[in-house]
Design an enzyme around this catalytic site. Structure first.
Site, short mmCIF file in Angstrom:
data_model
loop_
_atom_site.label_atom_id
_atom_site.label_comp_id
_atom_site.label_asym_id
_atom_site.label_seq_id
_atom_site.Cartn_x
_atom_site.Cartn_y
_atom_site.Cartn_z
CG LEU A 145 -1.84 1.24 1.33
CD1 LEU A 145 -2.77 1.35 0.13
CD2 LEU A 145 -2.64 1.20 2.62
CE1 TYR A 146 6.18 5.22 1.72
CE2 TYR A 146 7.49 3.53 0.63
CZ TYR A 146 7.35 4.82 1.09
OH TYR A 146 8.37 5.72 0.94
CB ALA A 147 4.64 0.52 -3.44
CB THR A 156 0.25 5.97 -0.87
OG1 THR A 156 1.51 5.61 -0.26
CG2 THR A 156 -0.87 5.18 -0.20
#
Length: 440
Positions: A251-253, A255
């Protein structure tokens, strides 16, 4: 809606003719009285629940809920403004060299933000920091960085990038020529625990900042932190800015990839000059405690075992470790070559610059070698625990192609992993001493 059923009280639930009945006024009175009584009762119950939820919520043991609640309330609990506050903002932002910039650095109390802010100040730029000092990791370390910057004359405003009123006020007080946007919710694995914090900071916060920047006159040029994580499941190495980035592994990637698309949109519509920087595993003094090199050092000194991951079929997990000083040079190079935005007052006047660069070291090192270097520097044998790479967003390897950054602003990393870790270990032992501080 809750009351939508009221619109259909006198309508049959199935199609067909609706047979009118003779009115029974006595029955109708009793029915209305009963209905109003029930409506009043449930209205009070509903209002009571709202009161309990917003004002009497008990503490929760769920860290995700706590963190999300803190991020929501942070916009209301920070105080800013007033003559003294404005004086500090102006003083910190004052340019002290002939060709200097006035730079707003978001995430200034963070790892990269602290080093970039200090470097800008040293060369005579005006620098104002902004940070919300959240507790993703030990806030005491962020406060120590803040003290370090304050000694250099850098004021860090305590506030959130989602606070539009605060950002608007800052741009009223200072006409920033540039924004170095480094504020973000970092970490690949934490996204599985608290996904909302990534949306709050990396997407909503970024959009809020761009909304403010698009409307000021003149618009600032913006350099912002993307991530090497956007390459996700890409198997072509080394990673080039031209490679596909539509397969995020976390999810970090996702975003950060969304941030790149948002940057494209604001560049296209509003003429904002935007440069994204894809950092590759940055390490060094004053680093982040959630990074492997940092907590490996802590646990090795404490005699605890450390997890050393391997990929499928006992494959090597490697990272393109990039020393902080090299990354800072890349940040300043991107800032110095950023062209002016072309819009004003929310209207585009012409085509604006849009770029993205890899900032890596171009020399991937197996994580097992990282541990071996730390063992030599710490003079302690690590208790290794070999484990399979979990499916939590981590990827087996990263490797940067930096030819674009080399061509555009002469980016050339010079620090090998052993040299960089030696500097980190020296700082770590000096800062934590016996290691007791690192327990928090």
């Amino acid at each position: 809606m809750k009351l939508s059923h009221m619109d259909n009280i006198n309508t049959p639930s199935t199609p067909g003719k609706f047979k009118m009945e003779k009115p029974n006024y006595n029955h109708r009175f009793r029915w209305h009285y009963s209905y109003l009584a029930k409506l009043t009762f449930w209205s009070f119950v509903f209002m009571g629940l709202i009161f309990i939820f917003f004002f009497k919520s008990p503490p929760t043991s769920n860290p995700s809920s706590i963190s999300s609640d803190l991020s929501r309330r942070s916009l209301k609990t920070r105080s800013w403004g007033g003559p003294d506050w404005e004086k500090r903002v102006k003083s910190s932002s004052k340019i002290r060299s002939k060709s200097g910039f006035s730079v707003l650095v978001t995430g200034a109390a963070g790892f990269v933000g602290t080093h970039v802010s200090a470097a800008l100040k040293r060369r005579g730029d005006g620098v104002l920091g902004l940070d919300n000092f959240n507790d993703y990791y030990d806030p005491a370390l962020k406060r120590a960085r803040q003290s370090l910057l304050e000694r250099s004359g850098i004021f860090i405003v305590e506030g959130d990038i989602n606070d539009a009123a605060l950002l608007k006020k800052l741009f009223e007080v200072v006409h920033f020529t540039h924004v170095m946007h480094l504020a973000a919710q970092a970490g690949v694995r934490y996204a599985m625990q608290n996904p909302n914090s990534y949306i709050h900071s990396n997407i909503a916060g970024f959009v809020n900042l761009l909304e403010i920047c698009k409307n000021v006159n003149p618009q600032p040029a913006i350099v912002w932190a993307s991530s090497s994580s956007v390459y996700g499941l890409n198997t072509k190495v080394p990673f080039s800015e031209k490679d596909r980035t539509d397969q995020p592994a976390s999810l970090y990637a996702a975003t950060k990839k969304a941030g790149e698309e948002i940057a494209h949109t604001y560049n296209h519509i509003y003429g904002l000059s935007l440069t994204g920087l894809r950092f590759f595993t940055v390490y060094g003094p004053w680093g982040r405690p959630d990074m492997a090199y940092f907590f490996f050092t802590k646990d090795i000194l404490k005699g605890k075992s450390i997890p050393v991951f391997e990929s499928a079929n006992h494959g090597t997990v490697a990272r393109d470790f990039t020393y902080i000083d090299d990354v800072v040079k890349g940040c300043l190079g991107a800032l110095d070559t950023a062209e002016k935005s072309t819009g004003s007052g929310g209207k585009k006047r012409g085509a604006a610059q849009l770029r993205v660069f890899n900032l890596g070291n171009t020399s991937p090192v197996p994580v097992s070698d990282l541990v071996s270097i730390l063992e030599k520097l710490l003079k302690v044998k690590a208790k290794r625990r070999t484990m399979k790479l979990p499916r939590n967003g981590d990827v087996p390897f990263t490797h940067a192609n930096i030819s674009f950054a080399q061509r555009e602003f002469g980016y050339k990393p010079t620090t090998d992993l052993h040299t960089g870790l030696k500097k980190f270990v020296r700082w770590y032992v000096s800062y934590y001493g016996s290691g007791k501080k690192s327990d928090h």
